[in-house]
Motif scaffolding. Structure first.
Motif, PDB file in Angstrom:
ATOM      1  N   GLY A 272      -1.190  -7.393   0.993  1.00  0.00           N
ATOM      2  CA  GLY A 272      -2.018  -6.196   0.974  1.00  0.00           C
ATOM      3  C   GLY A 272      -3.221  -6.393   1.864  1.00  0.00           C
ATOM      4  O   GLY A 272      -3.617  -7.524   2.164  1.00  0.00           O
ATOM      5  N   ILE A 273      -3.767  -5.268   2.345  1.00  0.00           N
ATOM      6  CA  ILE A 273      -5.021  -5.360   3.105  1.00  0.00           C
ATOM      7  C   ILE A 273      -6.014  -4.362   2.527  1.00  0.00           C
ATOM      8  O   ILE A 273      -5.639  -3.260   2.112  1.00  0.00           O
ATOM      9  N   GLY A 274      -7.262  -4.775   2.482  1.00  0.00           N
ATOM     10  CA  GLY A 274      -8.314  -3.877   2.038  1.00  0.00           C
ATOM     11  C   GLY A 274      -8.703  -2.959   3.190  1.00  0.00           C
ATOM     12  O   GLY A 274      -8.479  -3.286   4.361  1.00  0.00           O
ATOM     13  N   LEU A 275      -9.219  -1.804   2.877  1.00  0.00           N
ATOM     14  CA  LEU A 275      -9.739  -0.899   3.918  1.00  0.00           C
ATOM     15  C   LEU A 275     -10.918  -0.176   3.313  1.00  0.00           C
ATOM     16  O   LEU A 275     -10.769   0.566   2.344  1.00  0.00           O
ATOM     17  N   GLU A 276     -12.087  -0.424   3.878  1.00  0.00           N
ATOM     18  CA  GLU A 276     -13.293   0.238   3.348  1.00  0.00           C
ATOM     19  C   GLU A 276     -13.898   1.123   4.401  1.00  0.00           C
ATOM     20  O   GLU A 276     -13.952   0.763   5.573  1.00  0.00           O
ATOM     21  N   GLY A 277     -14.332   2.296   3.999  1.00  0.00           N
ATOM     22  CA  GLY A 277     -14.978   3.221   4.920  1.00  0.00           C
ATOM     23  C   GLY A 277     -14.694   4.646   4.494  1.00  0.00           C
ATOM     24  O   GLY A 277     -13.724   4.887   3.756  1.00  0.00           O
ATOM     25  N   LEU A 278     -15.516   5.562   4.946  1.00  0.00           N
ATOM     26  CA  LEU A 278     -15.293   6.962   4.583  1.00  0.00           C
ATOM     27  C   LEU A 278     -14.054   7.480   5.299  1.00  0.00           C
ATOM     28  O   LEU A 278     -13.837   7.177   6.478  1.00  0.00           O
ATOM     29  N   LEU A 279     -13.267   8.266   4.590  1.00  0.00           N
ATOM     30  CA  LEU A 279     -12.018   8.783   5.176  1.00  0.00           C
ATOM     31  C   LEU A 279     -12.295   9.560   6.468  1.00  0.00           C
ATOM     32  O   LEU A 279     -11.576   9.429   7.450  1.00  0.00           O
ATOM     33  N   SER A 280     -13.362  10.339   6.459  1.00  0.00           N
ATOM     34  CA  SER A 280     -13.641  11.215   7.608  1.00  0.00           C
ATOM     35  C   SER A 280     -13.986  10.443   8.873  1.00  0.00           C
ATOM     36  O   SER A 280     -13.861  10.980   9.972  1.00  0.00           O
ATOM     37  N   THR A 281     -14.404   9.182   8.732  1.00  0.00           N
ATOM     38  CA  THR A 281     -14.813   8.446   9.934  1.00  0.00           C
ATOM     39  C   THR A 281     -13.920   7.233  10.240  1.00  0.00           C
ATOM     40  O   THR A 281     -14.148   6.518  11.203  1.00  0.00           O
TER      41      THR A 281
ATOM     42  N   SER B 137      -3.705  -2.453  -8.120  1.00  0.00           N
ATOM     43  CA  SER B 137      -5.162  -2.687  -8.178  1.00  0.00           C
ATOM     44  C   SER B 137      -5.763  -1.691  -9.153  1.00  0.00           C
ATOM     45  O   SER B 137      -5.204  -0.599  -9.352  1.00  0.00           O
ATOM     46  N   ILE B 138      -6.923  -2.038  -9.706  1.00  0.00           N
ATOM     47  CA  ILE B 138      -7.599  -1.049 -10.568  1.00  0.00           C
ATOM     48  C   ILE B 138      -8.017   0.167  -9.745  1.00  0.00           C
ATOM     49  O   ILE B 138      -8.244   1.230 -10.297  1.00  0.00           O
ATOM     50  N   ASN B 139      -8.082   0.021  -8.399  1.00  0.00           N
ATOM     51  CA  ASN B 139      -8.408   1.178  -7.563  1.00  0.00           C
ATOM     52  C   ASN B 139      -7.329   2.260  -7.621  1.00  0.00           C
ATOM     53  O   ASN B 139      -7.573   3.396  -7.221  1.00  0.00           O
ATOM     54  N   ALA B 140      -6.152   1.924  -8.116  1.00  0.00           N
ATOM     55  CA  ALA B 140      -5.078   2.923  -8.257  1.00  0.00           C
ATOM     56  C   ALA B 140      -5.420   3.940  -9.336  1.00  0.00           C
ATOM     57  O   ALA B 140      -4.959   5.082  -9.287  1.00  0.00           O
ATOM     58  N   VAL B 141      -6.225   3.538 -10.304  1.00  0.00           N
ATOM     59  CA  VAL B 141      -6.506   4.433 -11.443  1.00  0.00           C
ATOM     60  C   VAL B 141      -7.979   4.805 -11.563  1.00  0.00           C
ATOM     61  O   VAL B 141      -8.336   5.693 -12.340  1.00  0.00           O
ATOM     62  N   ARG B 142      -8.846   4.128 -10.820  1.00  0.00           N
ATOM     63  CA  ARG B 142     -10.282   4.389 -10.909  1.00  0.00           C
ATOM     64  C   ARG B 142     -10.793   4.791  -9.525  1.00  0.00           C
ATOM     65  O   ARG B 142     -10.619   4.031  -8.564  1.00  0.00           O
ATOM     66  N   GLY B 143     -11.376   6.002  -9.418  1.00  0.00           N
ATOM     67  CA  GLY B 143     -11.888   6.467  -8.124  1.00  0.00           C
ATOM     68  C   GLY B 143     -13.111   5.670  -7.695  1.00  0.00           C
ATOM     69  O   GLY B 143     -13.917   5.252  -8.530  1.00  0.00           O
ATOM     70  N   GLN B 144     -13.195   5.454  -6.402  1.00  0.00           N
ATOM     71  CA  GLN B 144     -14.371   4.766  -5.870  1.00  0.00           C
ATOM     72  C   GLN B 144     -14.573   5.173  -4.418  1.00  0.00           C
ATOM     73  O   GLN B 144     -13.609   5.169  -3.631  1.00  0.00           O
ATOM     74  N   GLN B 145     -15.790   5.520  -4.095  1.00  0.00           N
ATOM     75  CA  GLN B 145     -16.093   5.947  -2.719  1.00  0.00           C
ATOM     76  C   GLN B 145     -15.774   4.837  -1.719  1.00  0.00           C
ATOM     77  O   GLN B 145     -16.076   3.673  -1.964  1.00  0.00           O
ATOM     78  N   GLY B 146     -15.130   5.209  -0.610  1.00  0.00           N
ATOM     79  CA  GLY B 146     -14.915   4.250   0.476  1.00  0.00           C
ATOM     80  C   GLY B 146     -13.571   3.538   0.443  1.00  0.00           C
ATOM     81  O   GLY B 146     -13.253   2.788   1.355  1.00  0.00           O
ATOM     82  N   VAL B 147     -12.766   3.783  -0.607  1.00  0.00           N
ATOM     83  CA  VAL B 147     -11.458   3.116  -0.656  1.00  0.00           C
ATOM     84  C   VAL B 147     -10.329   4.129  -0.936  1.00  0.00           C
ATOM     85  O   VAL B 147      -9.343   3.808  -1.588  1.00  0.00           O
ATOM     86  N   ALA B 148     -10.491   5.353  -0.416  1.00  0.00           N
ATOM     87  CA  ALA B 148      -9.549   6.431  -0.746  1.00  0.00           C
ATOM     88  C   ALA B 148      -8.104   6.082  -0.364  1.00  0.00           C
ATOM     89  O   ALA B 148      -7.177   6.293  -1.158  1.00  0.00           O
ATOM     90  N   VAL B 149      -7.917   5.542   0.839  1.00  0.00           N
ATOM     91  CA  VAL B 149      -6.538   5.309   1.289  1.00  0.00           C
ATOM     92  C   VAL B 149      -5.938   4.066   0.608  1.00  0.00           C
ATOM     93  O   VAL B 149      -4.762   4.066   0.227  1.00  0.00           O
ATOM     94  N   TYR B 150      -6.755   3.027   0.426  1.00  0.00           N
ATOM     95  CA  TYR B 150      -6.292   1.855  -0.339  1.00  0.00           C
ATOM     96  C   TYR B 150      -5.877   2.309  -1.746  1.00  0.00           C
ATOM     97  O   TYR B 150      -4.806   1.943  -2.236  1.00  0.00           O
ATOM     98  N   SER B 151      -6.720   3.155  -2.368  1.00  0.00           N
ATOM     99  CA  SER B 151      -6.415   3.656  -3.721  1.00  0.00           C
ATOM    100  C   SER B 151      -5.126   4.475  -3.725  1.00  0.00           C
ATOM    101  O   SER B 151      -4.302   4.349  -4.644  1.00  0.00           O
TER     102      SER B 151
END
Ligand code: NAP
Length: 261
Positions: free
Chosen positions: A106-115, A156-170
């Motif tokens: 897996g790879i992490g990806l952080e950042g706003l979706l729009s940018t 990942s817990i990001n699959a069930v818990r929303g968090q800004q900056g990880v929309a696509v990873y989630s």
């Protein structure tokens, strides 16, 4: 044919009969920990990543039979369908079977979706979702042929818990949870279990760059008062692949010190 006769003929066909595990992304972090456990349990392990690591080299050197650990160089963000099928075909040719698949890479990806650049979004979806789908499809063939097996999806817990900056990873990890549920219904009757493991934040290269204040905040919000470790996750994995978990399928088990409770 009695089960004793069929077992004897399989041994004759494939040499010593050992369970075979395919683990994506085994070069470091959780993947390396999972492989160490599987080798302790007597499995033959086949893994791949983009780069081989000192950790894998050391693990292989510690084995009486170094052939029990196979590594290939493979970038799961390329042509996943073809690459996954080729990798699994090669393992089945060498070992004759696949008993366990762990979709760990897996790879992490952080950042706003729009940018975030579209290429980065595509890469995260390819490695975190497309690769597991194609790898699973390729491993089901030998599992169905033998009438059993187990697939473990590292979510990942990001699959069930929303968090800004990880929309696509989630999104990718939530997709993986969907794969776990629906595929469990599809292949359960064939004796194949499909389970998920959703860690909270744990120490690895993926989280190494985390700012100190973020780490402190996560620790404060975790009822058990610390981030996770690879061993915390491996211990639950050990249970999930064991016979003690024989009646569990279609579920994703969270290992997060209570972060999402
Ligand atoms: P890590 O230390 O970064 O290891 C990731 C592994 O995946 C490495 O072996 C890496 O090898 C491989 N990989 C990455 N991209 C690849 C590609 N394109 N093709 C083939 N292999 C690739 O990560 P980790 O923390 O152990 O994470 C393992 C799993 O747990 C991941 O699915 C992750 O999403 C999940 N997870 C992690 C955390 C956390 O806090 N660390 C929390 C929840 C879930 P190469 O770089 O050499 O290719």
């Amino acid at each position: 044919m009695s089960s004793r006769t069929s077992r004897t003929s399989r041994v004759a066909e494939h040499g010593e009969e050992r369970r075979v595990a395919v683990v994506s992304g085994g070069s470091r972090g959780l993947g390396l920990g999972l492989i160490a456990h599987l080798l302790d349990e007597g499995y033959h392990v086949a893994t791949f990543s983009r780069t081989e690591s000192e950790g894998l080299t050391k693990l292989r050197a510690s084995l009486a039979d170094p052939d029990r650990l196979h590594w290939s160089q493979l970038d799961g963000a390329g042509d996943q369908a073809g690459a996954a099928a080729d990798f699994v075909r090669d393992i089945v040719r060498r070992r004759g079977r696949v008993d366990l698949l762990v979709n760990n890479a897996g790879i992490g990806l952080e950042g706003l979706l729009s940018t975030t650049p579209p290429t980065a979004l595509d890469r995260a979806l390819q490695v975190n979702l497309n690769l597991p789908v194609h790898l699973t499809r390729a491993c089901l063939k030998p599992m169905l042929a033998r009438g059993g097996g187990c697939v473990v999806n590292i979510s990942s817990i990001n699959a069930v818990r929303g968090q800004q900056g990880v929309a696509v990873y989630s999104a990718a990890k939530a997709g993986l949870d969907g794969l776990t549920r629906s595929l469990a219904k599809e292949v359960g009757p064939a004796g194949i279990r499909v389970v998920g493991l959703a860690p909270g934040y744990f120490d690895s290269e993926m989280t190494a760059g985390m700012p100190e204040d973020t780490r402190r905040r996560l620790t404060r919000r975790t009822p058990l008062g610390r981030l996770g470790t690879v061993d915390d996750v491996v211990d639950v994995f050990a249970f999930l692949i064991s016979d003690r978990a024989r009646f569990i399928t279609g579920q994703t088990i969270t290992v997060d010190g209570g972060y999402t409770c």
